[in-house]
Design a protein around this motif. Structure first.
Motif, PDB file in Angstrom:
ATOM      1  N   ILE A   1       0.869  -1.177   0.000  1.00 53.16           N
ATOM      2  CA  ILE A   1       0.000   0.000   0.000  1.00 53.16           C
ATOM      3  C   ILE A   1       0.903   1.224   0.000  1.00 53.16           C
ATOM      4  CG2 ILE A   1      -0.266  -0.129   2.528  1.00 53.16           C
ATOM      5  CD1 ILE A   1      -2.981   1.329   2.100  1.00 53.16           C
ATOM      6  N   SER A   2       0.743   2.035  -1.024  1.00 59.16           N
ATOM      7  CA  SER A   2       1.530   3.254  -1.159  1.00 59.16           C
ATOM      8  C   SER A   2       0.853   4.370  -0.372  1.00 59.16           C
ATOM      9  CB  SER A   2       1.631   3.620  -2.654  1.00 59.16           C
ATOM     10  OG  SER A   2       2.055   4.947  -2.821  1.00 59.16           O
ATOM     11  N   TYR A   3       1.627   5.086   0.427  1.00 61.57           N
ATOM     12  CA  TYR A   3       1.094   6.135   1.304  1.00 61.57           C
ATOM     13  C   TYR A   3       1.906   7.407   1.095  1.00 61.57           C
ATOM     14  CZ  TYR A   3       0.513   8.595   5.806  1.00 61.57           C
ATOM     15  OH  TYR A   3       0.314   9.547   6.778  1.00 61.57           O
ATOM     16  N   ASP A   4       1.272   8.387   0.453  1.00 64.41           N
ATOM     17  CA  ASP A   4       1.932   9.641   0.090  1.00 64.41           C
ATOM     18  C   ASP A   4       1.190  10.775   0.802  1.00 64.41           C
ATOM     19  OD1 ASP A   4       2.971  11.898  -1.085  1.00 64.41           O
ATOM     20  OD2 ASP A   4       2.392  11.398  -3.131  1.00 64.41           O
ATOM     21  N   MET A   5       1.847  11.417   1.757  1.00 62.60           N
ATOM     22  CA  MET A   5       1.211  12.509   2.501  1.00 62.60           C
ATOM     23  C   MET A   5       2.081  13.753   2.404  1.00 62.60           C
ATOM     24  SD  MET A   5       0.118  12.584   6.529  1.00 62.60           S
ATOM     25  CE  MET A   5      -0.674  14.009   7.292  1.00 62.60           C
TER      26      MET A   5
END
Length: 697
Positions: A284-288
């Motif tokens: 799961i890619s998580y870009d914040m």
């Protein structure tokens, strides 16, 4: 010899720049986005990193740019004044939309407002049938009679979308010629060029959205391109598309709607590349960043793609509550949760996070730039997760007292809490919003979150990744090298590509292989005209797809195929692939039910940039330090001691035990007490769950 390459990513809060040297090393910078003059801000950031690297403009090999300008213009309704010319009797298609209720029990449902009001949706007398045969010839007078309305309303851009023009664009082209002759200053968008597919509403919505942002984006891109040339750059200049390919400035200016998700696409490319490096097949890619958080599922090293995306959903996570655009896009969920997300307390005394953002102007209270609202960054600072003089590589000295005052005023005083409790409560709401979004997205995709590896990047993601992973039951997190500018790094991994789509209805039982081959040749010719100037004689890869369904169904599934002249072979291959994919998705096939093909696509892709990386190896070199910092612990609900490590002091093979902070130039990695961390040989940081951990979220 390889030349240095440059990537620029404009976000709602920060503009990220990455300069990749010929030897693979990188120099990065992060500056506040200049919304009033984005081209000026981009060029200033480029000049800064070029000067620091002592690289002259003529020695650069390529510039790749991603921007949120198209998305922001649509969300904030800051586009051009736009009119829609459409088939007489169909002016209300844009407002009727799907004729459904995405929130069934809300009697005060808030539907998305069309970008073009009814008085500027103008009827033209003409009509095609579904096969492209002319039923009513174009009445040119019905077009010229509309010119006074366009003048009096000071229309800047016109979308032209006629019924069934995907099958025959003649009338749209004739109207475009008339307008270009009589009003050459108008920006013109043809629905048959932007989205030549069936489904009237999606086609018109996409054409209108393209027309709405085209003057703004075209001016910006041409202005930036001119400034880059004037500065001395002679290298190719590309834009990253929402489908993770590279577009020339000319194509991006013509079809700016394809840039809607350009920044997040770079993050998905990066996550896919690192997943392959580290052999993580389920991610799961998580870009914040400063304004939003993006989550994307990646399986077998490839992100899922889609042909439809909704902009500006009025109901969070509710499909159908936004403006649909029909473009190639990477499937992801995006929510208003970033470093600049504003804190508030609602009428039920619940802490709320966003979706409004302080952005870069004026920014969070701690920026000391005129912002007074409490934000995620203010909470992270008060909780000890951010070292004030290290934020954004020390370019922004954060004011902790301003953050305390904002949190006290906006949350603590209203709920009778201590400031530290208010900061923690707000941070928990931010993380819970992201975990809910991840679960909802996984359910929509028929996937499971647990057991996946999280890929965390963006300026704010490493600060929240461990806590988010605890909430989702994830036991491994990979934080890439230079994670704070991760999306920009992803831009440098994207190939030049373009996808052409055509709607051409065929029954599988009556398939004409020669018609399919002619259609593929036409799409191939159009794609090659677009990618050839960028690729020259380089080899390209072609991927053909048929969008198929059982007769009478409302949606299609994508079936890859290879064109062949033998009708029996082509039909058999398509039938077999369709049955296999349908059974995989729905657990069964439907015997004796006719199969139909509605749409065909061809994607032409150039070679991917060479990215030779060493294998991801682990070591057992344990690292300790006497330097520490007080950080709020979510389990003990008080400040505890976190060891403090400089990222540059941790060579590959280093192991450190949480709780700890790893300081980088553009972000900080928070290793909570439930995780330990290893530095991989390829420079990434692996956080992994402690075996003896007994904490519960």
């Amino acid at each position: 010899m390889n030349k240095p390459r440059l990537a620029v990513d404009i976000g709602g809060t920060f503009t990220d720049v990455v300069l990749e040297m010929a030897d693979g090393s990188r120099r990065t910078t992060k500056t506040l986005t200049t919304h009033h003059a984005p081209a000026q801000g981009v060029l200033s950031a480029i000049q800064e990193v070029m000067r620091a690297s002592e690289i002259s403009p003529e020695n650069l090999g390529m510039i790749v740019h991603g921007t949120t300008l198209a998305t922001n213009a649509l969300i904030e309704r800051r586009g051009a004044k736009t009119a829609l010319l459409t088939t007489q009797g169909h002016r209300d298609s844009l407002e009727m939309a799907y004729e459904n209720r995405f929130e069934q029990y809300d009697i005060n449902i808030d539907r998305p407002q069309p970008l073009v009001p009814r008085w500027l949706r103008l009827p033209v007398r003409e009509r095609m049938d579904k096969d492209g045969n002319i039923l009513v010839p174009l009445d040119e007078k019905s077009v010229t009679d509309l010119l006074p309305t366009l003048d009096s309303e000071e229309v800047q851009s016109v979308a032209i979308g006629f019924l069934h023009a995907y099958a025959n664009r003649t009338h749209e082209e004739q109207v475009a010629d008339l307008l270009a002759h009589h009003r050459p200053h108008l920006s013109l968008t043809l629905a048959s060029e932007v989205a030549p597919e069936i489904r009237e509403y999606e086609r018109l919505s996409t054409a209108v959205a393209n027309a709405y942002v085209r003057p703004l984006l075209a001016d910006y891109l041409h202005d930036l391109s001119s400034q880059i040339t004037a500065y001395g750059f002679t290298c190719p200049f590309y834009l990253i598309s929402s489908g993770a390919g590279l577009l020339t400035v000319e194509i991006a200016a013509r079809f700016p709607i394809r840039l809607v998700e350009s920044g997040p696409a770079g993050g998905a490319i990066l996550a896919s590349s690192i997943a392959r490096e580290c052999e993580a097949r389920s991610v799961i890619s998580y870009d914040m960043g400063g304004t939003t958080a993006k989550l994307c599922l990646i399986d077998a090293y490839e992100p899922k793609t889609s042909r439809t995306f909704e902009v500006d959903r009025s109901y969070r996570f509710k499909k159908g509550s936004g403006l649909p655009v029909r473009i190639p896009v990477i499937e992801m969920v995006e929510i208003g949760a970033g470093g600049g997300s504003i804190a508030s307390v609602d009428k039920l005394n619940r802490i709320q996070a966003g979706p409004e953002s302080a952005g870069s102007e004026p920014g969070p209270a701690a920026y000391n730039k005129g912002g007074s609202s409490a934000t995620t960054t203010d909470a992270d600072l008060v909780l000890g997760k951010i070292v004030p003089d290290r934020f954004a590589d020390g370019k922004i000295r954060l004011n902790e007292q301003a953050a305390l005052d904002a949190l006290s005023r906006d949350i603590a005083e209203k709920l009778d809490l201590q400031v530290m409790q208010a900061a923690f409560g707000f941070s928990e709401v931010v993380d819970e919003n992201m975990s809910n979004a991840a679960r909802a997205h996984a359910v929509e995709q028929g996937a499971d979150i647990t057991g996946r590896t999280m890929m965390a990047f963006g300026g704010a993601a490493p600060l929240h990744a461990a806590r988010l992973a605890e909430k989702l039951g994830i036991e491994e997190i990979i934080v890439p090298a230079d994670a704070g500018v991760g999306s920009a790094i992803g831009f440098l991994l994207a190939p030049v590509s373009y996808e052409v789509v055509r709607s051409r209805y065929m029954l599988l039982d009556a398939l004409n292989a020669k018609d399919v081959e002619q259609l593929v040749q036409d799409m191939r010719r159009e794609a090659r005209e677009i990618v050839a100037p960028a690729l020259g004689s380089e080899k390209v890869e072609e991927n053909c797809t048929a969008f198929m369904r059982y007769a009478g169904q409302g949606h299609e599934i994508a079936i890859p195929f290879s064109p062949v002249n033998d009708v029996e072979a082509l039909g058999g291959n398509l039938r077999s692939a369709f049955s296999s994919q349908y059974k995989h998705l729905f657990g069964r096939t439907i015997p004796d039910m006719p199969v139909e093909i509605l749409t065909w696509s061809l994607a032409m892709t150039g070679p991917k940039p060479n990215q030779e990386m060493p294998p991801a190896l682990f070591s057992t070199h344990k690292v300790t330090t006497q330097i520490s910092r007080q950080v709020f612990d979510p389990y003990k609900e008080k400040m505890i001691s976190y060891s403090l490590h400089e990222r540059t002091d941790l060579p590959p093979g280093s192991i450190l035990s949480g709780p700890a902070l790893i300081l980088e130039s553009q972000t900080t990695i928070v290793v909570t007490s439930t995780f330990d961390a290893r530095i991989l040989q390829n420079g990434h940081v692996l956080l992994y769950k402690k075996v003896t951990d007994t904490h519960e979220v």
